[in-house]
Design a protein around this motif. Sequence first.
Motif, PDB file in Angstrom:
ATOM      1  N   HIS A 109      33.975  50.204  39.474  1.00  0.00           N
ATOM      2  CA  HIS A 109      33.954  48.816  39.943  1.00  0.00           C
ATOM      3  C   HIS A 109      32.759  48.577  40.868  1.00  0.00           C
ATOM      4  CE1 HIS A 109      35.149  44.819  41.050  1.00  0.00           C
ATOM      5  NE2 HIS A 109      34.941  45.159  42.317  1.00  0.00           N
ATOM      6  N   VAL A 159      40.623  43.501  43.599  1.00  0.00           N
ATOM      7  CA  VAL A 159      40.466  44.957  43.648  1.00  0.00           C
ATOM      8  C   VAL A 159      40.766  45.461  45.052  1.00  0.00           C
ATOM      9  CG1 VAL A 159      38.780  46.836  43.487  1.00  0.00           C
ATOM     10  CG2 VAL A 159      38.880  45.091  41.696  1.00  0.00           C
ATOM     11  N   MET A 182      37.328  45.876  37.902  1.00  0.00           N
ATOM     12  CA  MET A 182      37.241  44.723  37.014  1.00  0.00           C
ATOM     13  C   MET A 182      37.200  45.220  35.577  1.00  0.00           C
ATOM     14  SD  MET A 182      33.285  43.454  37.133  1.00  0.00           S
ATOM     15  CE  MET A 182      33.522  42.557  35.626  1.00  0.00           C
ATOM     16  N   THR A 224      41.294  42.244  36.366  1.00  0.00           N
ATOM     17  CA  THR A 224      41.189  43.586  36.926  1.00  0.00           C
ATOM     18  C   THR A 224      42.258  44.437  36.262  1.00  0.00           C
ATOM     19  OG1 THR A 224      42.736  43.189  38.752  1.00  0.00           O
ATOM     20  CG2 THR A 224      40.412  42.711  39.167  1.00  0.00           C
TER      21      THR A 224
END
Length: 93
Positions: free
Chosen positions: A5, A23, A37, A46
Amino acid sequence: MCESHNSLKDKYRVSCPEIDELVSLALSCEGVFGSRMTGGGFGGCTVSLVKKESLEDVKNYIKENYRGGTPTFYESEPVSHACAVKLEFLAKV
């Protein structure tokens, strides 16, 4: 997952504040192994790996603290007997 990510966010710049917030919220919860993601970037979804016994607490925490609207959750579980499949391609020489 977290490194992936961060790479998408920092190196490729395809994340957005809403996704980064989701996140971050997930990663702040006990029972979350990772979050990142997914999809084409610039918004969307996500994916988070969460202990089954922590799932409801994680969902409630995100619902209560996410500032980007009302999140939607899709739950899935690994199927039993998952295995690798060897594909053989025949080519004429």
